[in-house]
Design a protein around this motif. Structure first.
Motif, PDB file in Angstrom:
ATOM      1  N   VAL A  23       0.834  -1.204   0.000  1.00  0.00           N
ATOM      2  CA  VAL A  23       0.000   0.000   0.000  1.00  0.00           C
ATOM      3  C   VAL A  23       0.869   1.254   0.000  1.00  0.00           C
ATOM      4  CG1 VAL A  23      -1.742   1.308   1.286  1.00  0.00           C
ATOM      5  CG2 VAL A  23      -1.897  -1.184   1.147  1.00  0.00           C
ATOM      6  N   TRP A  24       1.935   1.247   0.787  1.00  0.00           N
ATOM      7  CA  TRP A  24       2.827   2.408   0.854  1.00  0.00           C
ATOM      8  C   TRP A  24       3.450   2.700  -0.504  1.00  0.00           C
ATOM      9  CZ3 TRP A  24       8.091   3.132  -0.006  1.00  0.00           C
ATOM     10  CH2 TRP A  24       8.600   4.373   0.393  1.00  0.00           C
ATOM     11  N   LEU A  25       3.886   1.662  -1.212  1.00  0.00           N
ATOM     12  CA  LEU A  25       4.490   1.859  -2.532  1.00  0.00           C
ATOM     13  C   LEU A  25       3.478   2.446  -3.512  1.00  0.00           C
ATOM     14  CD1 LEU A  25       6.609  -1.403  -2.937  1.00  0.00           C
ATOM     15  CD2 LEU A  25       7.487   0.929  -2.704  1.00  0.00           C
ATOM     16  N   ALA A  26       2.243   1.942  -3.452  1.00  0.00           N
ATOM     17  CA  ALA A  26       1.201   2.440  -4.357  1.00  0.00           C
ATOM     18  C   ALA A  26       0.920   3.915  -4.095  1.00  0.00           C
ATOM     19  CB  ALA A  26      -0.074   1.623  -4.193  1.00  0.00           C
ATOM     20  N   ILE A  27       0.873   4.291  -2.819  1.00  0.00           N
ATOM     21  CA  ILE A  27       0.623   5.701  -2.472  1.00  0.00           C
ATOM     22  C   ILE A  27       1.846   6.556  -2.787  1.00  0.00           C
ATOM     23  CG2 ILE A  27       0.174   7.278  -0.548  1.00  0.00           C
ATOM     24  CD1 ILE A  27      -1.502   5.066   0.730  1.00  0.00           C
ATOM     25  N   ARG A  28       3.038   6.008  -2.509  1.00  0.00           N
ATOM     26  CA  ARG A  28       4.287   6.745  -2.739  1.00  0.00           C
ATOM     27  C   ARG A  28       4.456   7.112  -4.207  1.00  0.00           C
ATOM     28  NH1 ARG A  28       7.966   9.069  -4.218  1.00  0.00           N
ATOM     29  NH2 ARG A  28      10.120   9.190  -3.456  1.00  0.00           N
ATOM     30  N   PHE A  29       4.077   6.207  -5.097  1.00  0.00           N
ATOM     31  CA  PHE A  29       4.236   6.440  -6.534  1.00  0.00           C
ATOM     32  C   PHE A  29       2.905   6.718  -7.226  1.00  0.00           C
ATOM     33  CE2 PHE A  29       7.920   3.864  -5.298  1.00  0.00           C
ATOM     34  CZ  PHE A  29       8.946   4.676  -5.758  1.00  0.00           C
ATOM     35  N   GLN A  30       1.944   7.186  -6.451  1.00  0.00           N
ATOM     36  CA  GLN A  30       0.605   7.447  -6.974  1.00  0.00           C
ATOM     37  C   GLN A  30       0.622   8.441  -8.126  1.00  0.00           C
ATOM     38  OE1 GLN A  30      -2.136   8.678  -3.953  1.00  0.00           O
ATOM     39  NE2 GLN A  30      -3.922   8.470  -5.269  1.00  0.00           N
ATOM     40  N   ASP A  31       1.324   9.544  -7.960  1.00  0.00           N
ATOM     41  CA  ASP A  31       1.374  10.573  -9.007  1.00  0.00           C
ATOM     42  C   ASP A  31       2.175  10.105 -10.214  1.00  0.00           C
ATOM     43  OD1 ASP A  31      -0.135  12.270  -7.441  1.00  0.00           O
ATOM     44  OD2 ASP A  31       1.608  13.227  -6.535  1.00  0.00           O
ATOM     45  N   GLN A  32       3.300   9.442  -9.951  1.00  0.00           N
ATOM     46  CA  GLN A  32       4.181   9.008 -11.027  1.00  0.00           C
ATOM     47  C   GLN A  32       3.499   8.026 -11.972  1.00  0.00           C
ATOM     48  OE1 GLN A  32       8.019   7.720  -9.663  1.00  0.00           O
ATOM     49  NE2 GLN A  32       8.557   6.747 -11.611  1.00  0.00           N
ATOM     50  N   PHE A  33       2.700   7.120 -11.405  1.00  0.00           N
ATOM     51  CA  PHE A  33       2.042   6.096 -12.218  1.00  0.00           C
ATOM     52  C   PHE A  33       0.553   6.362 -12.420  1.00  0.00           C
ATOM     53  CE2 PHE A  33       5.770   3.850 -10.483  1.00  0.00           C
ATOM     54  CZ  PHE A  33       6.340   3.413 -11.670  1.00  0.00           C
ATOM     55  N   GLN A  34       0.114   7.534 -11.983  1.00  0.00           N
ATOM     56  CA  GLN A  34      -1.264   7.980 -12.168  1.00  0.00           C
ATOM     57  C   GLN A  34      -2.274   7.010 -11.543  1.00  0.00           C
ATOM     58  OE1 GLN A  34      -1.362   8.510 -16.484  1.00  0.00           O
ATOM     59  NE2 GLN A  34      -0.799  10.658 -16.258  1.00  0.00           N
ATOM     60  N   PHE A  35      -1.989   6.610 -10.313  1.00  0.00           N
ATOM     61  CA  PHE A  35      -2.928   5.761  -9.577  1.00  0.00           C
ATOM     62  C   PHE A  35      -4.010   6.634  -8.957  1.00  0.00           C
ATOM     63  CE2 PHE A  35       0.828   2.755  -8.574  1.00  0.00           C
ATOM     64  CZ  PHE A  35       0.629   2.072  -9.767  1.00  0.00           C
ATOM     65  N   ASP A  36      -5.258   6.209  -9.083  1.00  0.00           N
ATOM     66  CA  ASP A  36      -6.337   6.906  -8.384  1.00  0.00           C
ATOM     67  C   ASP A  36      -6.719   6.095  -7.146  1.00  0.00           C
ATOM     68  OD1 ASP A  36      -7.685   4.726  -9.382  1.00  0.00           O
ATOM     69  OD2 ASP A  36      -8.848   5.858 -10.851  1.00  0.00           O
ATOM     70  N   ASP A  37      -7.751   6.519  -6.439  1.00  0.00           N
ATOM     71  CA  ASP A  37      -8.162   5.822  -5.224  1.00  0.00           C
ATOM     72  C   ASP A  37      -8.558   4.373  -5.494  1.00  0.00           C
ATOM     73  OD1 ASP A  37      -7.654   7.998  -3.667  1.00  0.00           O
ATOM     74  OD2 ASP A  37      -9.749   8.576  -3.377  1.00  0.00           O
ATOM     75  N   SER A  38      -9.128   4.121  -6.668  1.00  0.00           N
ATOM     76  CA  SER A  38      -9.511   2.750  -7.026  1.00  0.00           C
ATOM     77  C   SER A  38      -8.275   1.858  -7.144  1.00  0.00           C
ATOM     78  CB  SER A  38     -10.281   2.739  -8.349  1.00  0.00           C
ATOM     79  OG  SER A  38     -11.513   3.415  -8.218  1.00  0.00           O
ATOM     80  N   SER A  39      -7.201   2.420  -7.675  1.00  0.00           N
ATOM     81  CA  SER A  39      -5.950   1.667  -7.810  1.00  0.00           C
ATOM     82  C   SER A  39      -5.410   1.297  -6.437  1.00  0.00           C
ATOM     83  CB  SER A  39      -4.910   2.494  -8.573  1.00  0.00           C
ATOM     84  OG  SER A  39      -5.366   2.840  -9.863  1.00  0.00           O
ATOM     85  N   ILE A  40      -5.414   2.264  -5.521  1.00  0.00           N
ATOM     86  CA  ILE A  40      -4.935   2.011  -4.162  1.00  0.00           C
ATOM     87  C   ILE A  40      -5.797   0.946  -3.490  1.00  0.00           C
ATOM     88  CG2 ILE A  40      -4.424   3.037  -1.913  1.00  0.00           C
ATOM     89  CD1 ILE A  40      -2.719   4.116  -4.228  1.00  0.00           C
TER      90      ILE A  40
END
Length: 209
Positions: free
Chosen positions: A68-85
């Motif tokens: 979860v931390w990695l997904a949030i940490r790179f959220q902007d870089q990989f364009q993750f939204d809340d659904s991705s997290i």
């Protein structure tokens, strides 16, 4: 595509069964072959090796937090939204329950769920862990504490952030955790569930005899 790769990676991280790995490193029996046959810290503790049990607990919690931390940490870089997290959180948890590396025989998910909640938000994790500790201290049932804490987790999320897709993920995770504790629920109803510290008490009684 990035979300799909992140979900697959999270599932693979979750599939690392620390109970099995740590037991092998310590030269202990496979936890899937004794006790409750659950590859988790509580069953590893039945081997008598506290260090192995603690490492299992920390490892299972860490992998949930890490994904979860990695997904949030790179959220902007990989364009993750809340659904991705939310999907990543569910994937690492499901990986622990049904690990591809260990013939889909996994644990009940308490430590990994705690790691996921801390990864989502530290206060969410603290509130849920505090609930576990209060119930465990009051009733001396680890399984009951886990069940009640898991039920409260989505409500804590809603109070902190309001309803959204991540709250749904937490609710699904809680439902799966309750499902994995079905035998414990049956034991609690039948009055057969072991209390915290009961094994030590029994051992002391045996020594007195």
């Amino acid at each position: 595509m990035n979300t799909i790769l992140a979900v697959v990676a999270a599932y693979l991280i979750g599939s690392l069964s620390f109970a099995v790995v740590v037991s092998k490193l310590f030269g202990l029996a496979d936890p899937r072959t004794y006790g409750s046959k659950n590859p988790g810290a509580t069953n590893v503790l039945r081997s008598g090796n506290k260090a192995a049990a603690v490492l299992t607990l920390l490892g299972d919690a860490f992998k949930g937090w890490l994904a979860v931390w990695l997904a949030i940490r790179f959220q902007d870089q990989f364009q993750f939204d809340d659904s991705s997290i939310a999907l990543v959180a569910l994937a690492v948890f499901i990986g622990h329950l049904w690990p591809v590396f260990f013939k889909f025989v996994g644990g009940k998910g308490v430590a990994t769920a705690a790691g996921v909640l801390i990864g989502i938000d530290i206060w969410l994790g603290v509130a849920t862990l505090a609930t576990w500790m209060i119930v465990a201290f009051a009733f001396r049932y680890s399984s009951l504490a886990a069940l009640i804490a898991s039920i409260f987790a989505p409500f804590y999320y809603g109070l902190l952030f309001g309803p959204d897709v991540k709250m749904l993920a937490v609710a699904i995770m809680s439902g799966l955790l309750v499902y994995r504790h079905s035998q414990n629920i049956a034991n609690l109803i039948a009055g057969k569930e072991s209390r915290l510290g009961s094994k030590k008490a029994e051992a002391k009684e045996e020594k007195k005899k």
